[in-house]
Design a protein around this motif. Structure first.
Motif, PDB file in Angstrom:
ATOM      1  N   GLN A   1       0.820  -1.214   0.000  1.00  0.00           N
ATOM      2  CA  GLN A   1       0.000   0.000   0.000  1.00  0.00           C
ATOM      3  C   GLN A   1       0.857   1.269   0.000  1.00  0.00           C
ATOM      4  O   GLN A   1       0.543   2.228  -0.708  1.00  0.00           O
ATOM      5  N   ARG A   2       1.920   1.282   0.803  1.00  0.00           N
ATOM      6  CA  ARG A   2       2.791   2.456   0.863  1.00  0.00           C
ATOM      7  C   ARG A   2       4.046   2.279   0.011  1.00  0.00           C
ATOM      8  O   ARG A   2       4.464   3.189  -0.688  1.00  0.00           O
ATOM      9  N   VAL A   3       4.650   1.099   0.068  1.00  0.00           N
ATOM     10  CA  VAL A   3       5.874   0.824  -0.687  1.00  0.00           C
ATOM     11  C   VAL A   3       5.735  -0.519  -1.392  1.00  0.00           C
ATOM     12  O   VAL A   3       5.373  -1.519  -0.769  1.00  0.00           O
ATOM     13  N   SER A   4       6.028  -0.525  -2.684  1.00  0.00           N
ATOM     14  CA  SER A   4       6.054  -1.762  -3.461  1.00  0.00           C
ATOM     15  C   SER A   4       7.490  -2.266  -3.579  1.00  0.00           C
ATOM     16  O   SER A   4       8.423  -1.472  -3.727  1.00  0.00           O
ATOM     17  N   ILE A   5       7.638  -3.579  -3.520  1.00  0.00           N
ATOM     18  CA  ILE A   5       8.958  -4.199  -3.587  1.00  0.00           C
ATOM     19  C   ILE A   5       8.953  -5.281  -4.663  1.00  0.00           C
ATOM     20  O   ILE A   5       8.044  -6.119  -4.702  1.00  0.00           O
ATOM     21  N   ILE A   6       9.978  -5.282  -5.524  1.00  0.00           N
ATOM     22  CA  ILE A   6      10.188  -6.366  -6.486  1.00  0.00           C
ATOM     23  C   ILE A   6      11.649  -6.791  -6.416  1.00  0.00           C
ATOM     24  O   ILE A   6      12.550  -5.953  -6.483  1.00  0.00           O
ATOM     25  N   GLY A   7      11.872  -8.094  -6.259  1.00  0.00           N
ATOM     26  CA  GLY A   7      13.228  -8.624  -6.206  1.00  0.00           C
ATOM     27  C   GLY A   7      13.635  -9.291  -7.510  1.00  0.00           C
ATOM     28  O   GLY A   7      13.004  -9.095  -8.550  1.00  0.00           O
ATOM     29  N   VAL A   8      14.670 -10.098  -7.443  1.00  0.00           N
ATOM     30  CA  VAL A   8      15.176 -10.816  -8.618  1.00  0.00           C
ATOM     31  C   VAL A   8      15.585 -12.225  -8.209  1.00  0.00           C
ATOM     32  O   VAL A   8      16.233 -12.403  -7.174  1.00  0.00           O
ATOM     33  N   ASN A   9      15.243 -13.186  -9.030  1.00  0.00           N
ATOM     34  CA  ASN A   9      15.680 -14.592  -8.997  1.00  0.00           C
ATOM     35  C   ASN A   9      14.517 -15.551  -8.815  1.00  0.00           C
ATOM     36  O   ASN A   9      14.541 -16.646  -9.328  1.00  0.00           O
ATOM     37  N   ASP A  10      13.482 -15.194  -8.017  1.00  0.00           N
ATOM     38  CA  ASP A  10      12.384 -16.099  -7.683  1.00  0.00           C
ATOM     39  C   ASP A  10      12.906 -17.370  -7.041  1.00  0.00           C
ATOM     40  O   ASP A  10      12.561 -18.485  -7.446  1.00  0.00           O
ATOM     41  N   ILE A  11      13.731 -17.201  -6.011  1.00  0.00           N
ATOM     42  CA  ILE A  11      14.168 -18.363  -5.233  1.00  0.00           C
ATOM     43  C   ILE A  11      12.947 -18.962  -4.545  1.00  0.00           C
ATOM     44  O   ILE A  11      11.925 -18.305  -4.362  1.00  0.00           O
ATOM     45  N   SER A  12      13.041 -20.211  -4.152  1.00  0.00           N
ATOM     46  CA  SER A  12      11.873 -20.942  -3.660  1.00  0.00           C
ATOM     47  C   SER A  12      11.206 -20.279  -2.461  1.00  0.00           C
ATOM     48  O   SER A  12       9.995 -20.371  -2.286  1.00  0.00           O
ATOM     49  N   VAL A  13      11.974 -19.593  -1.609  1.00  0.00           N
ATOM     50  CA  VAL A  13      11.408 -19.054  -0.374  1.00  0.00           C
ATOM     51  C   VAL A  13      10.521 -17.836  -0.603  1.00  0.00           C
ATOM     52  O   VAL A  13       9.793 -17.428   0.301  1.00  0.00           O
ATOM     53  N   THR A  14      10.560 -17.226  -1.809  1.00  0.00           N
ATOM     54  CA  THR A  14       9.772 -16.010  -2.042  1.00  0.00           C
ATOM     55  C   THR A  14       8.275 -16.252  -1.893  1.00  0.00           C
ATOM     56  O   THR A  14       7.525 -15.325  -1.624  1.00  0.00           O
ATOM     57  N   LYS A  15       7.847 -17.493  -2.075  1.00  0.00           N
ATOM     58  CA  LYS A  15       6.418 -17.811  -1.967  1.00  0.00           C
ATOM     59  C   LYS A  15       5.963 -17.895  -0.515  1.00  0.00           C
ATOM     60  O   LYS A  15       4.777 -17.854  -0.221  1.00  0.00           O
ATOM     61  N   TYR A  16       6.927 -18.026   0.412  1.00  0.00           N
ATOM     62  CA  TYR A  16       6.589 -18.280   1.806  1.00  0.00           C
ATOM     63  C   TYR A  16       6.720 -17.047   2.706  1.00  0.00           C
ATOM     64  O   TYR A  16       6.303 -17.084   3.854  1.00  0.00           O
ATOM     65  N   VAL A  17       7.331 -15.967   2.214  1.00  0.00           N
ATOM     66  CA  VAL A  17       7.470 -14.762   3.030  1.00  0.00           C
ATOM     67  C   VAL A  17       6.151 -14.004   3.013  1.00  0.00           C
ATOM     68  O   VAL A  17       5.245 -14.297   2.234  1.00  0.00           O
ATOM     69  N   PHE A  18       6.041 -12.994   3.884  1.00  0.00           N
ATOM     70  CA  PHE A  18       4.807 -12.186   3.917  1.00  0.00           C
ATOM     71  C   PHE A  18       5.158 -10.710   3.801  1.00  0.00           C
ATOM     72  O   PHE A  18       5.995 -10.216   4.541  1.00  0.00           O
ATOM     73  N   PRO A  19       4.472 -10.037   2.843  1.00  0.00           N
ATOM     74  CA  PRO A  19       3.635 -10.628   1.799  1.00  0.00           C
ATOM     75  C   PRO A  19       4.490 -11.372   0.779  1.00  0.00           C
ATOM     76  O   PRO A  19       5.694 -11.099   0.675  1.00  0.00           O
ATOM     77  N   PRO A  20       3.891 -12.330   0.042  1.00  0.00           N
ATOM     78  CA  PRO A  20       4.665 -13.056  -0.970  1.00  0.00           C
ATOM     79  C   PRO A  20       5.365 -12.077  -1.912  1.00  0.00           C
ATOM     80  O   PRO A  20       4.784 -11.072  -2.329  1.00  0.00           O
ATOM     81  N   LEU A  21       6.612 -12.361  -2.214  1.00  0.00           N
ATOM     82  CA  LEU A  21       7.468 -11.402  -2.900  1.00  0.00           C
ATOM     83  C   LEU A  21       7.268 -11.408  -4.409  1.00  0.00           C
ATOM     84  O   LEU A  21       7.382 -12.453  -5.060  1.00  0.00           O
TER      85      LEU A  21
END
Length: 330
Positions: free
Chosen positions: A266-286
């Motif tokens: 809502q305030r800050v959007s985040i986008i990373g790189v690689n799509d390592i397996s753990v990205t699905k399990y963090v909150f919010p999903p990355l």
């Protein structure tokens, strides 16, 4: 998709422990070996096995890792590539030996049909590896594309895809958090095409602000530290979107924003790189750029087989990436 429960059952630990490890919880006291088992199991359960008919049992290859196993825990990108190589070799019954760059001299008299070098290597290091065998495939670097095979990703296009998405979503203040790397022999700094492309893109569109760029190391801890620094320096003027150089750093950024009570996305959007397996399990999903790391490893093995059996001309393979939007961006 594998669940946290699946991982916990396979490793033999609690669901809570798996969740905290995958979210890089700094308060969790657990051994590196347990972390390694959890990360590797997450990768294994995400790995899609392929039917392989050809058998290469007579081949013996070496895998030269740029990262140590400890460094792999902080940046799962190379772990995932290595697993792709190993899975492909296992499917083809290829014999593998793992080596570090520092120990190449100790295997000068051993016979290898080929070498797969994972990580960032310069020409001098490539020539050192060549003393063992002429058949070399580099993954994630291309020290001499006229002589050696390589498998790389187009990080320039990946960066442009992320920034175009942010612009289309109406973001005008966009930050970058990334890492700085040098070759293992400390001869020079490695060009980061994510940072370079970010700067060129934002300058062309009058969006560039030097104060929105933060550089450290590609680790969870530095992602956390640099986001904390950005929040402290900009307060209410913090960029509404950040492109982060890898997923490990992005996970650290998410933790920093959560601690400061700043809502994502809502305030800050985040986008990373690689799509390592753990990205699905963090909150919010990355949200992230999917780099096909396992395919990079598999492709390297196939290139090496071509080299060993027939091909003489060097080949450079550039794999595409895919922008994956999840809960951390809008």
């Amino acid at each position: 998709m594998a669940t946290i429960k699946d991982i916990a059952e396979k490793v033999g630990v609690s669901i809570s422990t798996v969740s905290r490890v995958l979210n890089y919880d700094p308060t969790l006291s657990v051994s590196d070996e347990t972390k390694r088992k959890i990360f590797q199991t997450a990768e294994d359960l995400s790995y899609r096995k392929k039917k392989i008919e050809q058998r290469m049992a007579s081949f013996r290859i070496a895998i030269v890792n740029w990262y140590t196993e400890e460094e792999e825990l902080n940046d799962l990108y190379y772990l995932s590539i290595r697993l792709g190589v190993e899975k492909r070799c296992e499917a083809l019954h290829i014999q593998m030996t793992k080596l570090s760059l520092d120990h190449l001299n100790s295997v000068q008299n051993q016979e290898f049909h080929g070498i797969i070098a994972i990580g960032k290597f310069n020409k001098k290091q490539a020539e050192k590896i060549q003393n063992i065998t002429e058949n070399i495939v580099f993954i994630d670097s291309s020290p001499d594309e006229d002589r050696f095979d390589s498998v790389v990703c187009n990080f320039e296009k990946a960066t442009i895809d992320v920034l175009n998405y942010f612009v289309q979503q109406g973001h005008e203040k966009i930050g970058y958090i990334g890492g700085r790397e040098t070759y293992k022999d400390d001869t020079s700094e490695i060009i980061d095409y994510r940072q370079e492309t970010f700067i060129n893109f934002t300058k062309k569109r009058n969006l560039y602000n030097e104060d929105f760029i933060y550089i450290g190391s590609f680790s969870v801890n530095d992602g956390y530290r640099l986001m904390k620094q950005a929040i402290s320096e900009h307060h209410d003027h913090l960029p509404s979107a950040f492109f982060v150089g890898n997923d490990s750093m992005a996970i650290g950024c998410l933790r920093a924003l959560l601690e400061e009570g700043i809502s994502v996305p809502q305030r800050v959007s985040i986008i990373g790189v690689n799509d390592i397996s753990v990205t699905k399990y963090v909150f919010p999903p990355l949200s992230t750029v999917r780099v096909y790391t396992e395919l990079m490893g598999e492709t390297a093995v196939d290139l090496l087989i071509e080299r060993i059996t027939e091909r003489q001309v060097a080949k450079k393979v550039s794999l595409s990436t895919q922008l994956v939007i999840r809960g951390s961006s809008k």
